[in-house]
Scaffold this active site. Structure first.
Site, PDB file in Angstrom:
ATOM      1  N   CYS A 439       0.829  -1.211   0.000  1.00 34.87           N
ATOM      2  CA  CYS A 439       0.000   0.000   0.000  1.00 34.87           C
ATOM      3  C   CYS A 439       0.866   1.265   0.000  1.00 34.87           C
ATOM      4  CB  CYS A 439      -0.977  -0.035   1.172  1.00 34.87           C
ATOM      5  SG  CYS A 439      -2.417   1.038   0.957  1.00 34.87           S
ATOM      6  N   HIS A 523      -3.978  -5.003   0.024  1.00 32.84           N
ATOM      7  CA  HIS A 523      -3.660  -5.645   1.304  1.00 32.84           C
ATOM      8  C   HIS A 523      -3.734  -7.170   1.195  1.00 32.84           C
ATOM      9  CE1 HIS A 523      -3.596  -2.096   4.015  1.00 32.84           C
ATOM     10  NE2 HIS A 523      -4.321  -1.573   3.046  1.00 32.84           N
ATOM     11  N   GLU A 525      -2.873  -9.243   3.387  1.00 31.33           N
ATOM     12  CA  GLU A 525      -3.267  -9.792   4.696  1.00 31.33           C
ATOM     13  C   GLU A 525      -4.765  -9.697   4.937  1.00 31.33           C
ATOM     14  OE1 GLU A 525      -3.671  -5.569   5.542  1.00 31.33           O
ATOM     15  OE2 GLU A 525      -2.325  -6.760   4.301  1.00 31.33           O
TER      16      GLU A 525
END
Length: 551
Positions: A439, A523, A525
């Site tokens: 990001c 992202h 995750e």
């Protein structure tokens, strides 16, 4: 004795010990069975205040009988026109009559028909009780039913509001609009507040995630922004300690359509409203989020001011929104940690997945905290990494002294051009150790490589963004949260664009094997979001493994 006058028929009907309603004709539909009628004849008890009625607006006076309580109606056959009648209640002996109580208003749903037949005795009894209860405060079971056949039409009752002092203001039994969202384009949106109160300014962005509002609240990348949830129903799962993505809430405020009045989740420890109140975060609901979202898509992200203060005029709030800007503001320094620390929390079993590629070796990773989410650290820990988290201003020389196997540049809020010190740090580390950017880290890598970044029209925020992996052609559904992007045409030779966003074609990933770096604009995750991209952590492990073997 109660006297009633059916306005359309100019006929008085007396009722004693119940209601008689002689002379009130009804039409009845051809209904297949009485049970069907009973099932659809609802008598619903509900607090009902007719908004902006009488002469007093939201707080109408009670010195006369001018309030209208509308009894709702419903048709079995929609072909029939609505038959509306008004029934005037003339109270000649108020002391003998129970006053109308707002908490006992009943909304009655009746049925019309085109055959003039009598309603059955059972339906008559139900309708009689419901009608009487609509203008009294007695119990439904305590009212004697008339034995005469009864025909029913929808009607409106005019009555007093009870024993309030003459001229006194009676507040509505529900929460009224007490907040305003004023956008820089001049639009004003009235809403109801929850959480903290006051006045706050921020950039309004919309998030398309269906779940995970707690992770969104605690994502540091939302610092300085009002997050509008396009999913209308928010708050139904409450709050729990397991879903926190940072130690506090950094966003400026939350904008939602409907606030759940109850929570239903086995992990819930408190409500969303209480959670925001404790953290001094403003929230509003009962606002047209779809209309605001369309405005943001057409005009781009807008600066807004959220206020519950009546002393501030709309003009003052509008001026605040037009005098504030998020571009060029260093938001990273306000969300980063202040000193280095080691991440020692163990990864729970529910986060310990996609780890088949482990070989049992441990890698030391230094993670720059530009607003890092806890789940990034959890995923690295699940791969056996030893993690040292350092502040955004941590010198590159100190990082290299730690002799890490790899460096991670995390997500974070705001404009990458506003943090030139972070760009310089990235430049000094590139090529010396394997690097992974997520990001904000991806954008900083783009600038450090000589590329340019630009502000997007309304950004990407949500858990349902499709991304194509250009190396293998696969499509991943990703979680994204950013307002800036890297211009791929500005990148130097040797830098490969590995992923593109399928919604707008923007750059979503970079790689440069010679410089030992990789990055993603979104992202991997998740949290919240899908786990399609989780294997990128395994790719980072492989990058560090190759570097270790080569040395």
């Amino acid at each position: 004795m109660k006297k009633w006058r059916l306005e359309s028929e100019e006929e008085e009907v007396e009722a004693e010990n119940g209601l008689d309603f002689r002379g009130v004709e009804s039409e009845r539909n051809e209904i297949h069975g009485e049970q069907n009628v009973e099932r659809n004849l609802e008598v619903v008890g509900r607090e009902l205040w007719k908004k902006r009625i009488g002469r007093g607006g939201d707080h109408a006076s009670t010195d006369d009988h001018q309030r209208f309580i509308t009894v709702d109606h419903q048709f079995l056959h929609h072909r029939r026109p609505r038959l509306r009648q008004r029934l005037h209640h003339r109270d000649h002996a108020s002391a003998d009559r129970p006053h109308f109580q707002k908490q006992n208003i009943i909304i009655c749903k009746w049925f019309h028909s085109h055959k003039k037949e009598h309603v059955s005795e059972n339906i008559t009894r139900m309708a009689t009780k419901a009608m009487y209860l609509s203008v009294s405060n007695q119990s439904l079971l305590s009212i004697p039913a008339t034995t005469k056949p009864l025909q029913v039409r929808s009607f409106t009752v005019r009555c007093s509001t009870g024993a309030a002092p003459m001229g006194a203001a009676v507040p509505a039994p529900w929460k009224l609009a007490d907040a305003r969202l004023v956008l820089q384009d001049g639009s004003i949106w009235k809403a109801k507040s929850f959480g903290a109160s006051g006045t706050q300014v921020g950039e309004v962005v919309f998030n398309t995630s269906l779940t995970g509002y707690q992770e969104i609240l605690t994502d540091p990348s939302y610092a300085g922004q009002f997050v509008l949830m396009t999913n209308p129903h928010i708050g139904n799962t409450g709050i729990n300690i397991d879903d926190e993505e940072s130690i506090q809430c950094f966003l400026a405020g939350l904008v939602i359509r409907s606030l759940s009045i109850s929570t239903s989740n086995w992990r819930c420890t408190e409500s969303l409203s209480d959670y925001l109140s404790k953290r001094n975060i403003m929230g509003i609901y009962d606002v047209d989020t779809r209309a605001i979202t369309r405005r943001l898509r057409e005009d781009g992200s807008l600066i807004g001011v959220l206020s519950t203060e009546k002393s501030k005029t709309d003009e003052e709030l509008l001026e605040m929104s037009r005098n504030w800007d998020i571009v060029g503001v260093d938001l990273i320094s306000s969300v980063s940690c202040q000193k280095p620390y080691e991440w020692v929390a163990k990864t729970d079993m529910e986060w310990d997945f996609n780890s088949s590629g482990r070989d049992g070796k441990t890698f030391h990773v230094v993670a720059y905290d530009f607003g890092i989410k806890h789940n990034i650290l959890r995923r690295l820990a699940s791969y056996g990494c030893k993690i040292t988290v350092v502040p955004s201003t941590w010198p590159a020389s100190e990082t290299l002294k730690m002799k890490p196997d790899g460096v991670l540049f995390s997500n974070g809020p705001g404009d990458p051009s506003a943090v030139p010190y972070a760009v310089e740090t990235v430049k000094e580390i590139i090529g010396k150790v394997p690097v992974f950017g997520i990001c904000m880290g991806h954008q900083l890598l783009g600038q450090a490589l000589g590329g340019k970044t630009f502000k997007m029209k309304f950004g990407h925020h949500g858990g349902n963004h499709p991304v194509r992996n250009l190396r293998n052609g696969s499509v991943e559904i990703s979680a994204q949260n950013h307002n800036y992007a890297v211009d791929p045409d500005s990148l130097p030779d040797g830098v490969e664009v590995t992923h593109v966003n399928l919604n707008d074609g923007s750059c979503a990933g970079l790689a440069s094997p010679q410089r030992k770096l990789m990055s993603l604009q979104y992202h991997p995750e998740a949290s919240p979001g899908p786990h399609d991209s989780d294997m990128v952590f395994d790719h980072f492990m492989e990058l560090m493994r190759r570097e270790k073997q080569s040395t």
